[in-house]
Design a protein around this motif. Structure first.
Motif, short mmCIF file in Angstrom:
data_model
loop_
_atom_site.label_atom_id
_atom_site.label_comp_id
_atom_site.label_asym_id
_atom_site.label_seq_id
_atom_site.Cartn_x
_atom_site.Cartn_y
_atom_site.Cartn_z
N GLN A 1 14.85 -0.56 1.22
CA GLN A 1 13.47 -0.30 1.60
C GLN A 1 12.93 0.69 0.58
O GLN A 1 13.41 1.82 0.51
N VAL A 2 11.96 0.26 -0.20
CA VAL A 2 11.53 1.10 -1.32
C VAL A 2 10.02 1.19 -1.44
O VAL A 2 9.29 0.35 -0.90
N VAL A 3 9.58 2.20 -2.16
CA VAL A 3 8.20 2.33 -2.58
C VAL A 3 8.16 1.96 -4.06
O VAL A 3 8.92 2.53 -4.86
N LEU A 4 7.29 1.02 -4.41
CA LEU A 4 7.18 0.54 -5.78
C LEU A 4 5.85 0.95 -6.40
O LEU A 4 4.84 1.06 -5.71
N ALA A 5 5.89 1.15 -7.71
CA ALA A 5 4.68 1.33 -8.51
C ALA A 5 4.76 0.34 -9.67
O ALA A 5 5.81 -0.27 -9.92
N ARG A 6 3.67 0.17 -10.37
CA ARG A 6 3.71 -0.67 -11.57
C ARG A 6 4.57 0.01 -12.63
O ARG A 6 4.66 1.24 -12.69
N ALA A 7 5.18 -0.80 -13.48
CA ALA A 7 6.07 -0.26 -14.51
C ALA A 7 5.35 0.69 -15.45
O ALA A 7 5.95 1.64 -15.98
N ASP A 8 4.04 0.47 -15.63
CA ASP A 8 3.28 1.33 -16.54
C ASP A 8 2.58 2.48 -15.84
O ASP A 8 1.77 3.19 -16.44
#
Length: 351
Positions: free
Chosen positions: A97-104
């Motif tokens: 279970q994670v929080v993601l952001a864009r790679a940039d």
């Protein structure tokens, strides 16, 4: 004229299974349920093979002969609405279970979420919006873990018409891959999204996203309680009260299926990947390494505590009409009886 006898529905039970990885899926797909219930003259029927107007019972439980294993929000919601549903098993199946952001993105650590736009999906067509509740609870856990106030972030509600009904003969290739949260992240409408299960690795495989925070990285400090943690096994109260032997047999076969999975890793992982709409690689990277060994339902103190915490969160946030006492709700008769029957049969027929 030949008159056909009416189908004896009392000889059928219905089951429905969330696509989250659990023993019921193994039991149904390896024939455990069919073989075990056949001895009682009962046929297990998947809910989604019935007419579509009956599929909503997956959430509201208005079916007197229904078993369900999966996320905990719908059964808690049904229980809070005084629907006849009995809790007969739980499991803390560890998954990503994670929080993601864009790679940039400028955001690379949890602390940098201050000032961020946080995605909260909203599903107005759902009977119970467990996905919204999951995202809210995940971000509350993140903020609390890092000592960040809710006022330090901006919550952005994203409307999704999805109603979560599990479709008949669902094909993994046809499952919607791009959610409203991912679209909003891609176009810069939000900075971070909450993702779980096989979707985590599916998104990471594209190279377009990065993990900002892993809720399950240190479970001793932060318990990632959510819709699938704990997983719940429930049954309609009418069936439990009037035909308890059927419920015992269902639980028994679920336990035996979990035992089979623990000693058949490759076959079990293939089935679990299929169930969770991913490849074996995505399954292996989205669930605990020994996930396949721990599918057996239980009613341990740890599992009940986790469900109590989830129930309290849902009530406090207005998802439940009234509090649910999970300790009063849980009925361990079926689990204990099933275990005794397995032990008795093995003593009578040692290998």
């Amino acid at each position: 004229m030949i008159v056909l006898a009416e189908k004896d529905l009392s000889k059928e039970i219905y089951y429905t299974i969330c696509p989250v990885g659990n023993a019921s899926y193994i039991a149904a797909n390896r024939g455990f349920l069919q073989d075990g219930l056949e001895k009682l003259g009962v046929t297990p029927v998947r809910l989604q093979t019935l007419s579509s107007d009956q599929w909503a019972a997956h959430f509201h439980y208005r079916n007197d002969r229904l078993f369900r294993e999966g996320g905990n929000t719908p059964p808690l919601w049904a229980k809070s609405n005084d629907t006849g549903v009995v809790l007969i098993g739980l499991n803390l199946l560890e998954q990503r279970q994670v929080v993601l952001a864009r790679a940039d993105s400028r955001i690379t650590t949890p602390d940098q979420i201050r000032g961020a736009k946080v995605a909260i999906p909203v599903h107005p067509n759902a009977l119970i919006d467990f996905h919204k509740a999951s995202a809210e609870q995940a971000f509350e856990l993140l903020l609390a873990a890092r000592g960040i106030s809710k006022e330090d972030v901006t919550f952005v509600e994203l409307t999704d018409p999805n109603d979560f009904l599990i479709v008949k003969n669902a094909n993994p290739s046809k499952i919607k891959e791009v959610s409203v949260e991912v679209k909003a992240l891609d176009n810069g409408e939000v900075d971070v999204i909450f993702v779980k299960l096989s979707t985590v690795q599916k998104l990471l495989d594209t190279g377009k996203y990065k993990v900002v925070f892993d809720l399950g990285a240190n479970r001793r400090q932060l318990s990632p309680i959510n819709n699938e943690y704990p997983n719940t096994l429930t049954v309609s109260r009418k069936l439990a009260e009037e035909e308890p032997e059927i419920v015992v047999e269902y639980v028994k076969q679920t336990l035996l299926a979990a035992e089979w999975a623990a000693s058949h890793r490759l076959e079990a992982e293939k089935l679990l990947a299929e169930q969770t709409y991913g490849t074996v690689w995505q399954y292996q990277n989205s669930y605990d390494q020994d996930f396949y060994k721990h599918l057996a339902p239980n009613l341990s103190d740890e599992s009940l505590w986790a469900l109590e915490s989830r129930a309290r969160f849902l009530y406090d946030r207005g998802y439940l009409n009234k509090p649910v006492d999970v300790y009063e709700w849980a009925d361990d008769y079926f689990l204990k009886t099933a275990i005794k029957e397995i032990e008795k049969e093995r003593s009578a027929n040692p290998a």
